[in-house]
Design an enzyme around this catalytic site. Structure first.
Site, mmCIF file in Angstrom:
data_model
loop_
_atom_site.group_PDB
_atom_site.id
_atom_site.type_symbol
_atom_site.label_atom_id
_atom_site.label_comp_id
_atom_site.label_asym_id
_atom_site.label_seq_id
_atom_site.Cartn_x
_atom_site.Cartn_y
_atom_site.Cartn_z
ATOM 1 N N LYS A 190 37.785 43.404 46.521
ATOM 2 C CA LYS A 190 39.357 42.762 46.575
ATOM 3 C C LYS A 190 39.957 44.209 46.722
ATOM 4 C CE LYS A 190 42.168 42.801 42.991
ATOM 5 N NZ LYS A 190 42.780 41.480 41.957
ATOM 6 N N ASP A 209 41.909 37.569 45.258
ATOM 7 C CA ASP A 209 42.426 37.381 44.237
ATOM 8 C C ASP A 209 42.229 35.984 44.228
ATOM 9 O OD1 ASP A 209 44.707 35.838 45.233
ATOM 10 O OD2 ASP A 209 45.883 37.933 44.183
#
Ligand code: SF4
Length: 292
Positions: A190, A209
């Site tokens: 991420k 996310d």
């Protein structure tokens, strides 16, 4: 006629003769009939469009129709067009002026909010302007500075460890490829995708996310629960040139309308395309399994 007893005089209003319009007209009857008519009307099938259902998610959810493909190119294109209209300029909300600052801000944003990080980060970069400055620190020195972002001990270790590795292995420069970024402490896909996409404009993957996770499932672009698998699904169905913008747009949408609890579906431009089981307002079927 006994004295003092006078015949009753007709009322001036003529009430005793039934000439009073109120008594003469069967007004109450008419009112009753009107009321009854209204009741009867209510039983007739309405020609008005059906009011969108606001029933509870689980009650209204049905199985997706046979042959329905939520990841068909046409549907995906409509979702992307809707997001483009909603958020034409969506970008990363973390304040930064370099790849290093963005990397640090992204590490700090875990389990925190961008607003909080944007309050903390500027002071941090004023105090320690370069990667080398961070590399010289002990994690404990950083802890008080970032305490308000939560999980500050782990985050301090990650930031200082990343700085030390960037200085020792990459000449003080944040690497611009996934493989090297993933060798930095505290950096997973991420964070790497945020830095690659936002700073280096490289679409190596899709940022997943908490918002992208939730919305991808609501929009049936992925049925997975693991962020890595969701990312793989998204990389398969979203055209590559949309990867960077798509993630930013979903994050914005997740913050503004498609909230974790009580999404504002009535205001959502994607509403007609969305069959999420937990929609709060709908004009289309909710699908079993389209869960956040
Ligand atoms: S309709 Fe509701 S659940 Fe679906 S994307 Fe929009 S806000 Fe989210």
């Amino acid at each position: 006629m006994p004295r003092g007893v006078m015949p009753r005089r007709p009322a001036k209003t003529g009430r005793h003769e039934g000439r009073n319009p109120r008594t003469q007209n069967p007004a109450p009857k008419v009112q009753l009939r009107q009321g009854a008519k209204r009741k009867a009307d209510a039983r007739l099938p309405s020609t008005l469009p059906r009011k969108p259902s606001t029933r509870g998610a689980k009650n209204g959810a049905v199985a997706a129709p046979r042959g329905y493909d939520p990841t068909s190119p046409g549907r995906v294109r409509e979702i992307l067009e809707g997001l483009d209209q909603l958020y034409p300029n969506a970008t990363c909300a973390l304040t930064h002026t370099s790849a290093w600052e963005l990397l640090v801000a992204t590490i700090l944003s875990a389990q925190s909010t961008d607003v909080r990080v944007n309050m903390v980060a500027p002071g941090l970069f004023q105090k320690y302007p370069s990667v080398e400055d961070f590399a010289k620190l002990k994690p404990e020195q950083l802890e008080p500075e970032i305490r308000s972002t939560g999980f500050f001990r782990n985050k301090s270790k990650s930031v200082v460890g990343a700085a030390q590795r960037i200085v020792s292995e990459f000449g003080g420069k944040v690497p611009d490829n996934m493989g090297d970024l993933l060798t930095l402490p505290g950096v997973a896909r991420k964070t790497a995708n945020v830095v690659l996409g936002t700073w280096f404009q490289k679409a190596d993957g899709v940022v997943v996310d908490t918002h992208v996770h939730r919305l991808s499932r609501r929009l049936e672009l992925s049925a997975e629960g693991d962020p890595k698998k969701i990312e793989q699904d998204l990389m398969r169905v979203i055209p590559r040139h949309h990867w960077i913008g798509f993630a930013h747009q979903l994050i914005w949408h997740g913050r503004r309308l498609c909230l974790a609890r009580s999404p504002k579906c009535v205001d959502c431009r994607l509403e007609g395309l969305c069959h999420a089981e937990d929609k709060t307002w709908t004009t289309v079927d909710r699908h079993k399994g389209a869960k956040p």
